[in-house]
Design an enzyme around this catalytic site. Structure first.
Site, short mmCIF file in Angstrom:
data_model
loop_
_atom_site.label_atom_id
_atom_site.label_comp_id
_atom_site.label_asym_id
_atom_site.label_seq_id
_atom_site.Cartn_x
_atom_site.Cartn_y
_atom_site.Cartn_z
N MET A 39 0.85 -1.20 0.00
CA MET A 39 0.00 0.00 0.00
C MET A 39 0.88 1.25 0.00
O MET A 39 0.43 2.34 0.37
CB MET A 39 -0.92 0.00 1.22
N ALA A 41 4.06 3.85 1.11
CA ALA A 41 4.74 4.27 2.34
C ALA A 41 5.86 3.26 2.63
O ALA A 41 5.98 2.72 3.74
CB ALA A 41 3.77 4.37 3.52
N LEU A 42 6.68 3.02 1.62
CA LEU A 42 7.61 1.90 1.64
C LEU A 42 8.77 2.11 2.60
O LEU A 42 9.23 3.24 2.80
CB LEU A 42 8.12 1.64 0.22
N HIS A 46 9.47 -3.57 3.32
CA HIS A 46 9.14 -3.83 1.92
C HIS A 46 10.42 -4.14 1.13
O HIS A 46 10.40 -4.97 0.22
CB HIS A 46 8.46 -2.60 1.30
N ASP A 159 2.65 -9.29 9.54
CA ASP A 159 1.19 -9.44 9.41
C ASP A 159 0.90 -10.94 9.27
O ASP A 159 0.47 -11.41 8.20
CB ASP A 159 0.70 -8.66 8.20
N SER A 194 7.18 -0.56 10.54
CA SER A 194 5.81 -0.45 10.00
C SER A 194 5.57 0.99 9.57
O SER A 194 6.06 1.92 10.21
CB SER A 194 4.81 -0.84 11.10
O1 PAF Z 1 0.04 -5.65 3.86
C1 PAF Z 1 -0.40 -4.74 3.11
O2 PAF Z 1 0.30 -3.77 2.81
C2 PAF Z 1 -1.80 -4.87 2.54
O3 PAF Z 1 -2.67 -5.45 3.46
C3 PAF Z 1 -1.85 -5.60 1.19
C4 PAF Z 1 -1.39 -7.05 1.33
C5 PAF Z 1 -0.96 -4.89 0.17
C6 PAF Z 1 -3.28 -5.61 0.64
O4 PAF Z 1 -3.77 -4.32 0.45
#
Ligand code: PAF
Length: 289
Positions: A39, A41-42, A46, A159, A194
């Site tokens: 989503m 905001a890396l 990530h 997560d 996060s």
């Molecule tokens: O973990 C996330 O950033 C989100 O839940 C995902 C997997 C990209 C789905 O929108």
């Protein structure tokens, strides 16, 4: 932009048809493909997903879509940090091949009603505190996996419940995509990295590592023979003592089914979610077998 330093550039696609055409070209050339859904905001977390994907596959696609259907009323959808130019720069430097940043209408055109739900797995833990959240996640991830049709997709173990639910979806819907989990990236003091850590004040940030510390202490004492429920109760109390305002859960669960575990007869993890100021932090650790 001034100066002579070349900024990495990254091809960006906003629609499914263009994405499929790009993927078809790679397939024709015999290349393998990984997808890293995000989503935006890396951050380094990530980065670790991309690095794992980069190592194993010829082509890496990162998707960026702030998915409205996984945010509940009153949650941070409108304020969720968005800076696509910065994210593209970050990904370009990591050697990502393509940024897939679909528009809202591409993902949810007029008339869209279908929902992927995962009863049981999605109703407990974070699902109990955030009703509908995992339906939103399962639906958007099923769409992204169907659109990009990668060989594998990468998700963070931070997560953990999301990872288990997505594995279930991929299996149940025969998506033909391997779902890979990547170990949580942590700050030197242990706090899981996060995007939402940005919501913490300096004082709250200083208290935040208590979450990982409490999880580790509980895992360690269970490993030393302590009662699982007692160790988790101690963990909850430790978080309140450290300044967390509420603990949604701090629980030993089965690694595959997420059912509560009270005896050490199967592989378990301790999962926790707790509120610190404006942030709801989640984390988890393995219980040694
Ligand atoms: O973990 C996330 O950033 C989100 O839940 C995902 C997997 C990209 C789905 O929108």
């Amino acid at each position: 932009m001034t100066g002579s330093r070349a900024e990495p550039t990254l091809a960006t696609i906003r629609g499914v048809a263009a994405l499929r055409a790009r993927v078809a070209g790679w397939r024709q050339a015999g290349e393998t493909i990984a997808l890293v859904p995000t989503m935006g905001a890396l951050h380094e977390g990530h980065g670790a997903l991309v690095a794992a994907a980069r190592k194993a596959f010829d082509r890496v696609i990162v998707s960026l879509f702030v998915n409205p259907t996984q945010f509940g009323p009153g949650e941070d959808f409108t304020t969720y940090p968005r800076d696509q130019a910065a994210d593209a720069g970050f990904l370009g430097a990591l050697g990502v091949d393509l940024l897939y940043a679909p528009t809202h209408d591409e993902m949810y055109p007029d008339g869209f009603v279908t929902e992927v739900s995962v009863p049981g797995l999605a109703d407990v833990l974070c699902g109990a505190a955030r009703p509908g959240h995992f339906n939103g996640v399962a639906t958007v991830v099923a769409k992204l996996l169907t659109q990009a049709a990668p060989d594998a997709a990468y998700f963070g173990e931070k997560d953990y419940q999301q990872l288990i639910i997505i594995r279930r979806v991929a299996m149940d819907l025969n998506l033909g995509v391997r779902i890979e989990g990547v170990a949580t990236v942590r700050a030197p003091d242990g706090l899981a990295i996060s995007s939402r850590n940005a919501y913490l004040s300096a004082q709250q940030r200083a208290a935040a590592p208590a979450l990982y510390a409490a999880l580790n202490e509980a895992a360690q004492s269970i490993g030393d023979g302590a009662d699982m429920e007692g160790a988790c109760a101690h963990g909850r109390a430790a978080l309140i003592a450290a300044g967390f305002s509420a603990v949604d859960y701090f629980q030993c669960v089965d690694v595959g089914t997420l059912e509560p575990v009270t005896t050490r007869d199967r592989p378990a993890r301790i999962l926790a979610a707790a509120h610190l100021g404006p942030a709801r932090l989640i984390d988890n650790v393995a219980v040694a077998g």
